[in-house]
Design a protein around this motif. Structure first.
Motif, PDB file in Angstrom:
ATOM      1  N   ALA A  46       2.887   0.607  -0.015  1.00  0.00           N
ATOM      2  CA  ALA A  46       2.331   1.551  -0.988  1.00  0.00           C
ATOM      3  C   ALA A  46       3.273   2.744  -1.176  1.00  0.00           C
ATOM      4  O   ALA A  46       4.119   3.022  -0.332  1.00  0.00           O
ATOM      5  N   PRO A  47       3.126   3.467  -2.289  1.00  0.00           N
ATOM      6  CA  PRO A  47       3.941   4.661  -2.519  1.00  0.00           C
ATOM      7  C   PRO A  47       3.728   5.708  -1.428  1.00  0.00           C
ATOM      8  O   PRO A  47       2.630   5.830  -0.871  1.00  0.00           O
ATOM      9  N   CYS A  48       4.775   6.481  -1.143  1.00  0.00           N
ATOM     10  CA  CYS A  48       4.678   7.561  -0.160  1.00  0.00           C
ATOM     11  C   CYS A  48       3.806   8.699  -0.721  1.00  0.00           C
ATOM     12  O   CYS A  48       3.422   8.693  -1.896  1.00  0.00           O
ATOM     13  N   GLY A  49       3.527   9.669   0.099  1.00  0.00           N
ATOM     14  CA  GLY A  49       2.679  10.789  -0.313  1.00  0.00           C
ATOM     15  C   GLY A  49       3.239  11.582  -1.477  1.00  0.00           C
ATOM     16  O   GLY A  49       2.496  11.948  -2.403  1.00  0.00           O
ATOM     17  N   ALA A  50       4.542  11.853  -1.469  1.00  0.00           N
ATOM     18  CA  ALA A  50       5.148  12.612  -2.571  1.00  0.00           C
ATOM     19  C   ALA A  50       5.043  11.841  -3.879  1.00  0.00           C
ATOM     20  O   ALA A  50       4.770  12.419  -4.939  1.00  0.00           O
ATOM     21  N   CYS A  51       5.237  10.541  -3.823  1.00  0.00           N
ATOM     22  CA  CYS A  51       5.116   9.715  -5.035  1.00  0.00           C
ATOM     23  C   CYS A  51       3.665   9.661  -5.504  1.00  0.00           C
ATOM     24  O   CYS A  51       3.390   9.703  -6.705  1.00  0.00           O
TER      25      CYS A  51
ATOM     26  N   LEU B  83      -5.472   5.661  -4.074  1.00  0.00           N
ATOM     27  CA  LEU B  83      -4.639   5.867  -2.883  1.00  0.00           C
ATOM     28  C   LEU B  83      -4.551   7.343  -2.479  1.00  0.00           C
ATOM     29  O   LEU B  83      -4.034   7.664  -1.421  1.00  0.00           O
ATOM     30  N   LEU B  84      -5.049   8.219  -3.327  1.00  0.00           N
ATOM     31  CA  LEU B  84      -4.989   9.667  -3.073  1.00  0.00           C
ATOM     32  C   LEU B  84      -6.328  10.285  -3.481  1.00  0.00           C
ATOM     33  O   LEU B  84      -6.401  11.093  -4.406  1.00  0.00           O
TER      34      LEU B  84
END
Length: 160
Positions: free
Chosen positions: A110-115, A150-151
């Protein structure tokens, strides 16, 4: 005190052939972009391909730097490129894939937190979700309907 549970909805595809044809194309483009990543330090290549509402596909890949914080992830390269070159277009879907030089990645990454935060900003800007598909080199492909899956407790402009 009370406890609350946050759940996410996702879809799992066992192979690229199960994906809609338009997403198969996007995943193939992400795999091509992955091969062009500049990853001399991590040796972990990431490719991203996004589709705009017009049908245009924009690619991105990770770009590393010896001063590590100066590098940029594939997802943000693609999204920022779309924002710079097609500022009034809506991003409808994003495909992400990876390749490690030291081993085969068989789990969806999955994308990192910044992404995630950057993608959330673009969803807010365009007032519509971006379907995100991500995978490893092999194995299942995960789809979320929005980065907010995801966020779920993301930060946005309403707090400013």
């Amino acid at each position: 005190m009370k406890k609350q549970k946050i759940e996410i909805a996702l879809e799992v595809f066992e192979s690229v052939s199960e994906l809609p044809k338009s997403i198969q194309e996007l995943m193939n483009k992400a795999q091509q972009a992955c091969k062009n990543a500049y990853a001399p330090y991590s040796r972990f290549r990431v490719g991203a391909a996004l589709r705009l509402a017009s049908g245009t596909i924009v690619l991105g890949n990770n770009q590393e730097n010896a001063a590590f914080p100066s590098g940029l992830c594939a997802e943000r390269v693609a999204v920022f490129s779309a924002g710079a070159n097609f500022p009034n277009e809506t991003i409808t879907a994003l495909a992400i894939t990876v390749q490690a030089e030291s081993h085969e990645v068989t789990e969806a990454i999955a994308p990192c937190g910044a992404c995630r935060q950057s993608l959330a900003e673009y969803e807010q800007k365009q007032k519509s979700p971006i379907a995100i598909y991500f995978r490893g080199e092999s194995g299942d492909i995960i789809k979320v309907a929005s980065i907010m899956d995801l966020l779920p407790l993301g930060f946005d402009a309403k707090y400013l």
